[in-house]
Design a protein around this motif. Structure first.
Motif, PDB file in Angstrom:
ATOM      1  N   GLY A   1     -18.256  64.384  -6.333  1.00 14.63           N
ATOM      2  CA  GLY A   1     -18.575  64.092  -5.286  1.00 14.63           C
ATOM      3  C   GLY A   1     -17.953  62.324  -4.367  1.00 14.63           C
ATOM      4  N   ARG A   2     -18.417  61.722  -5.093  1.00 15.68           N
ATOM      5  CA  ARG A   2     -17.700  60.072  -4.024  1.00 15.68           C
ATOM      6  C   ARG A   2     -16.293  59.662  -4.532  1.00 15.68           C
ATOM      7  NH1 ARG A   2     -23.341  60.041  -2.379  1.00 15.68           N
ATOM      8  NH2 ARG A   2     -22.782  57.617  -1.430  1.00 15.68           N
ATOM      9  N   GLU A   3     -16.575  58.860  -3.128  1.00 17.07           N
ATOM     10  CA  GLU A   3     -15.345  58.134  -3.637  1.00 17.07           C
ATOM     11  C   GLU A   3     -15.681  56.720  -3.707  1.00 17.07           C
ATOM     12  OE1 GLU A   3     -12.257  59.296  -2.713  1.00 17.07           O
ATOM     13  OE2 GLU A   3     -12.694  61.291  -1.463  1.00 17.07           O
ATOM     14  N   ALA A   4     -14.405  56.560  -4.924  1.00 16.25           N
ATOM     15  CA  ALA A   4     -14.585  55.283  -5.890  1.00 16.25           C
ATOM     16  C   ALA A   4     -13.638  54.152  -5.652  1.00 16.25           C
ATOM     17  CB  ALA A   4     -14.940  56.046  -7.681  1.00 16.25           C
ATOM     18  N   VAL A   5     -14.565  52.380  -5.812  1.00 19.56           N
ATOM     19  CA  VAL A   5     -12.935  51.440  -5.947  1.00 19.56           C
ATOM     20  C   VAL A   5     -12.977  51.103  -7.504  1.00 19.56           C
ATOM     21  CG1 VAL A   5     -13.256  49.277  -5.593  1.00 19.56           C
ATOM     22  CG2 VAL A   5     -13.781  50.827  -4.153  1.00 19.56           C
ATOM     23  N   ARG A   6     -12.329  51.417  -7.939  1.00 18.77           N
ATOM     24  CA  ARG A   6     -11.414  51.627  -9.550  1.00 18.77           C
ATOM     25  C   ARG A   6     -11.580  49.746  -9.753  1.00 18.77           C
ATOM     26  NH1 ARG A   6      -6.856  54.627 -11.367  1.00 18.77           N
ATOM     27  NH2 ARG A   6      -8.754  56.345 -11.380  1.00 18.77           N
TER      28      ARG A   6
ATOM     29  N   GLU B   1     -15.583  52.337 -11.952  1.00 14.97           N
ATOM     30  CA  GLU B   1     -15.324  52.734 -10.599  1.00 14.97           C
ATOM     31  C   GLU B   1     -16.504  53.019 -10.359  1.00 14.97           C
ATOM     32  OE1 GLU B   1     -12.878  54.951 -10.113  1.00 14.97           O
ATOM     33  OE2 GLU B   1     -11.365  55.500 -12.023  1.00 14.97           O
ATOM     34  N   LEU B   2     -16.107  52.264  -9.759  1.00 13.98           N
ATOM     35  CA  LEU B   2     -17.642  52.721  -8.093  1.00 13.98           C
ATOM     36  C   LEU B   2     -17.803  53.143  -7.300  1.00 13.98           C
ATOM     37  CD1 LEU B   2     -17.450  47.660  -8.151  1.00 13.98           C
ATOM     38  CD2 LEU B   2     -18.580  49.755  -9.856  1.00 13.98           C
ATOM     39  N   ASP B   3     -18.796  53.194  -6.753  1.00 15.94           N
ATOM     40  CA  ASP B   3     -19.282  53.921  -5.916  1.00 15.94           C
ATOM     41  C   ASP B   3     -18.585  53.045  -4.343  1.00 15.94           C
ATOM     42  OD1 ASP B   3     -19.951  56.277  -3.592  1.00 15.94           O
ATOM     43  OD2 ASP B   3     -21.385  54.930  -3.710  1.00 15.94           O
ATOM     44  N   ARG B   4     -17.597  53.531  -3.396  1.00 20.65           N
ATOM     45  CA  ARG B   4     -17.590  52.639  -2.235  1.00 20.65           C
ATOM     46  C   ARG B   4     -18.602  52.424  -1.727  1.00 20.65           C
ATOM     47  NH1 ARG B   4     -11.585  52.841  -1.052  1.00 20.65           N
ATOM     48  NH2 ARG B   4     -12.089  52.116   0.806  1.00 20.65           N
ATOM     49  N   ASP B   5     -19.487  53.589  -1.327  1.00 19.08           N
ATOM     50  CA  ASP B   5     -20.802  53.305   0.036  1.00 19.08           C
ATOM     51  C   ASP B   5     -21.908  52.151  -0.856  1.00 19.08           C
ATOM     52  OD1 ASP B   5     -19.323  54.463   1.222  1.00 19.08           O
ATOM     53  OD2 ASP B   5     -20.308  56.820   1.313  1.00 19.08           O
TER      54      ASP B   5
END
Length: 331
Positions: free
Chosen positions: A157-162, A178-182
């Motif tokens: 359920g969270r947006e990620a940066v790859r 994949e890292l959580d954007r927040d």
């Protein structure tokens, strides 16, 4: 607990508008397994010119922001045909972190690491937090890996940066993080071989950024560790050395020449070499056991007419482990 930390707006401006501040931690006690890498300062300028600023900022954020938040979630760990489902809880209080991993599939089990000081710097954290003090060690990774940053998947359920990490040679593995954007928390990690075969994959299935309830499973192991540079716990024997290492790998501690174990890292992967003197020679041969990205390679041999058992354990290809074991020499 959320701490104010560095901004990485260059990264977010490139891959999307959401978020402007990173504050987080690695998944499962530093899922990357990053350890110390000492780099010559003279190469700093050239290496940093080759590394994208977005990548450098991400790598530093992943380390400097670690262990700073509470979270609880269900994670899956896939190794070949084996999948395990676990509950992971990480809490921070009074400058110390406590972690618990409870298995939800198969036989129930629970592992805890209690009261780990946030200022206890594992050697690997120094690598990614390094800036002026050691000539920018982060930038040295570009010699052995290629990096790409892009928009990631939606995970738990969270947006990620790859962050895709590709090896430049056959002696190491590749990764997709994949890292959580927040929060910069590791939401998913995939390790793959040089032929693009997925070896191991970890990811959150559900995640809550708050302290979770403890699972009622039998405590099977309470984890602890000595200081990274402490060598008193190591047994000693004859003096020996590893005479060949893949490019970029360096020692992680100050273990004496006579210690039973020597450990090495290139900044993203690590392995240890063990030497056990034997009372008598055994039949020449080798044994290989692999679980996901981790290999255990063992060889009985004669070194300087001494019968020994050489074991290499770590996150490296089997051929790399074999070549390292072949290079063990008596001093």
């Amino acid at each position: 607990m959320v701490m104010k930390i560095q901004r990485v707006e260059k990264i977010l401006d490139t891959i999307g508008p959401r978020g402007s501040r990173w504050n987080g931690s690695f998944g499962i006690s530093g899922w990357l397994g990053i350890v110390l890498c000492t780099v010559a300062a003279s190469a700093h300028a050239q290496q940093c010119e080759q590394m994208d600023d977005r990548v450098r900022d991400l790598l530093r954020a992943m380390s400097s922001n670690s262990q700073q938040i509470d979270y609880n979630g269900v994670v899956t760990l896939q190794r070949g045909g084996d999948m395990q489902i676990m509950e992971l809880t990480h809490t921070v209080s009074g400058g110390q972190a406590t972690e618990a991993i409870s298995r939800l599939t198969g036989q129930d089990a629970r592992i805890e690491r209690q009261a780990h000081p946030n200022d206890c710097m594992h050697p690997g954290h120094h690598l990614l937090r390094a800036e002026q003090e050691n000539g920018g060690a982060v930038c040295s990774l570009v010699d052995n890996y290629q990096f790409r940053v892009s928009t990631g998947d939606r995970i738990a359920g969270r947006e990620a940066v790859r962050l895709r990490v590709e090896p430049r040679d056959m002696y190491r593995f590749g990764y997709v993080f994949e890292l959580d954007r927040d929060t910069a928390l590791m939401l998913k990690s995939t390790t793959y071989s040089i032929d693009q075969q997925v070896l191991e994959q970890f990811q959150f299935a559900s995640l809550s950024m708050e302290q979770g309830k403890e699972t009622e499973a039998e405590l099977q192991h309470q984890a602890s560790h000595p200081h990274p540079h402490e060598t008193r716990h190591l047994r000693t024997g004859p003096e020996w050395a590893v005479s060949w290492l893949p490019k970029g790998y360096v020692t992680t501690d100050a273990a004496p020449l006579s210690s039973e174990r020597k450990s090495y890292t290139d900044g993203l992967s690590s392995f240890s070499v063990f030497l056990e003197p034997l009372q008598s020679a055994i039949k020449p041969g080798e044994g290989v056991e692999r679980q996901g990205s981790t290999v255990a390679y063992t060889r009985g041999t004669l070194i300087g007419r001494r019968p020994v058992l050489v074991t290499v354990v770590g996150e490296i290809p089997t051929n790399t482990a074999r070549m390292v074991a072949d290079s063990v020499k008596m001093r």
